[in-house]
Motif scaffolding. Structure first.
Motif, short mmCIF file in Angstrom:
data_model
loop_
_atom_site.label_atom_id
_atom_site.label_comp_id
_atom_site.label_asym_id
_atom_site.label_seq_id
_atom_site.Cartn_x
_atom_site.Cartn_y
_atom_site.Cartn_z
N ASP A 261 0.83 -1.20 0.00
CA ASP A 261 0.00 0.00 0.00
C ASP A 261 0.87 1.26 0.00
O ASP A 261 1.85 1.35 0.74
CB ASP A 261 -0.90 0.02 1.24
CG ASP A 261 -1.86 -1.16 1.27
OD1 ASP A 261 -2.41 -1.48 0.21
OD2 ASP A 261 -2.05 -1.74 2.35
N ASN B 43 -0.60 -0.51 -4.85
CA ASN B 43 -1.93 -0.03 -4.49
C ASN B 43 -1.83 1.42 -4.05
O ASN B 43 -1.11 1.75 -3.11
CB ASN B 43 -2.51 -0.88 -3.35
CG ASN B 43 -3.80 -0.29 -2.81
OD1 ASN B 43 -4.73 -0.05 -3.55
ND2 ASN B 43 -3.84 -0.05 -1.51
N ASN C 214 -9.95 -0.24 -3.75
CA ASN C 214 -9.73 -0.26 -2.31
C ASN C 214 -10.84 0.49 -1.60
O ASN C 214 -11.70 1.12 -2.23
CB ASN C 214 -8.34 0.29 -1.95
CG ASN C 214 -8.16 1.75 -2.29
OD1 ASN C 214 -8.90 2.61 -1.84
ND2 ASN C 214 -7.15 2.04 -3.12
N HIS D 246 -7.72 -6.54 -2.60
CA HIS D 246 -7.74 -5.67 -1.42
C HIS D 246 -8.76 -6.28 -0.47
O HIS D 246 -9.97 -6.13 -0.67
CB HIS D 246 -8.14 -4.25 -1.83
CG HIS D 246 -7.68 -3.19 -0.88
ND1 HIS D 246 -6.43 -2.63 -0.95
CD2 HIS D 246 -8.28 -2.61 0.17
CE1 HIS D 246 -6.29 -1.73 0.00
NE2 HIS D 246 -7.40 -1.70 0.71
N HIS E 127 -4.14 -4.39 1.98
CA HIS E 127 -5.08 -3.90 2.99
C HIS E 127 -4.73 -4.23 4.44
O HIS E 127 -4.95 -3.38 5.30
CB HIS E 127 -6.52 -4.36 2.71
CG HIS E 127 -7.50 -3.86 3.73
ND1 HIS E 127 -7.86 -2.54 3.83
CD2 HIS E 127 -8.19 -4.51 4.72
CE1 HIS E 127 -8.74 -2.39 4.80
NE2 HIS E 127 -8.96 -3.56 5.37
#
Length: 366
Positions: A14, A44, A86, A182, A214
């Motif tokens: 992330d 992400n 997400n 995610h 996530h």
């Protein structure tokens, strides 16, 4: 085609840039990679750009906006791929999502996982050249509390029946399929039993690699057939954030600073080759970690997955989860948010209220 030519994809965790990092200039590509037509990065983009926060409360957790210079910070990573499916992607409303897609595209990235219904990139991006062709699919799961089935919005998980039809289609069109998910809960180092079942199902449907985001910590990996599953790569970079009162909304503990990079080499006629990288966030940037903390963490949290069959894993998971809820979370994460003094004062207060019952006040008889 030269037999040595291959597609190289570096998958990162992330990325949430909510403070001004412009003084540092744009980050160099991680692991010494030089993105080009054969070598690209996938990550992400957790927090969208936007002029204002979405006023509607999320079903769980606060909303955030990325700093206006966030894309500028990572522009040297292009050309590459950015996953947007997400739970925060609509924190800047629909306009923020559109702005995010536009800025990333102008910087040279291909976005996947969010957009308008009917847009192909909401569901898939195809990377194709003389080395072969690769499909990248990206979904967000309901347990992360996204805005469900919004238009525009994130690409929401519709179940294994739907993914089966999609993977069957792309398996006929491309050489390899990477699935980016995610999903799951946060901070706990082990995947939910249902995650393993879903991963196994996607592997059987034709996925070559599964990458998880996530949880904000590194989780283990395992192999189903020829498909390698990495349940969570952790945070590559996530800003520390306070609310208007100065309370911490996000403050990274050491486990949040560990970040795994998964570099995959795809060559026709061979199995994907996987190489691991360890990163560590410090002083407003993320660097290669000579202590290899992420790889060591990966090895440690993978052992239960490789020892316990899917059928018996839920019993072990439940016991481990109960310990985390009672002790592990406070020790590994809450301690670093509160600070040592405040943490132990909070613990002492809880012990006092739990085990030392105050005397009932005496009442005077009339």
């Amino acid at each position: 085609m030269n037999s040595l030519e291959k597609l190289r994809l570096l998958c990162l965790g992330d990325v949430a840039i909510c403070e001004d990092l412009s003084k540092q200039g744009s980050w160099q590509p991680p692991a010494g990679l030089k993105p080009d037509e054969n070598t690209q990065i996938l990550f992400n983009f957790e927090i969208p750009l936007g002029a204002q926060l979405n006023p509607l409360p999320r079903s769980s957790g606060p909303r955030f906006l990325a700093h206006p210079c966030a894309v500028e910070t990572v522009k040297r990573w292009a050309p590459g791929f950015v996953a947007l499916a997400n739970n925060h992607i609509l924190d800047g409303e629909a306009e923020g999502l559109i702005t995010t897609c536009e800025q990333l595209t102008r910087a040279g990235f291909k976005v996947v996982g969010a957009g308008f219904v009917g847009d192909q990139h909401r569901e898939v991006q195809i990377w194709e050249n003389r080395c072969g062709s690769l499909a990248i699919l990206n979904w967000v799961f309901p347990e992360t509390h996204p805005e469900w089935d919004q238009n525009p919005g994130p690409n929401c998980w519709k179940g294994l029946d739907y993914s089966c039809s999609l993977l069957s289609r792309y398996k006929k069109e491309v050489n390899w399929i990477v699935v980016v998910l995610h999903w799951s809960d946060e901070l706990f180092a082990f995947p939910h039993p249902q995650d393993r079942l879903i991963a196994k199902g996607l592997a059987e449907q034709g996925a070559d690699i599964i990458i998880g985001h996530h949880p904000h910590v590194i989780r283990g990996w395992e192999q189903f057939g020829n498909c390698a599953v990495f349940y969570s790569l952790g945070n590559f970079y996530f800003s520390d954030i306070r609310d208007e009162s100065g309370n911490w909304l996000v403050k990274e503990a050491p486990r949040n600073r560990e970040s795994l990079g998964v570099e995959i080499h795809f060559s026709k006629g061979g199995k994907p080759q996987i190489f691991l990288h360890s990163f560590w966030r410090v002083d407003g940037q993320t660097k290669s970690d000579t202590f290899h903390r992420a790889e060591r963490r990966l090895n440690a949290v993978s052992k239960p997955l490789q020892k316990l069959d899917i059928e018996v894993y839920p019993i072990w998971y439940q016991k481990k989860r109960q310990w985390f809820n009672r002790i592990g979370y406070r020790w590994h994460f809450r301690l670093h948010q509160l600070g040592t003094r405040q943490f132990f004062m909070t613990v002492a207060q809880k012990i006092r209220h739990t085990f030392i019952f105050p005397l009932k006040p005496q009442t005077r008889k009339p």
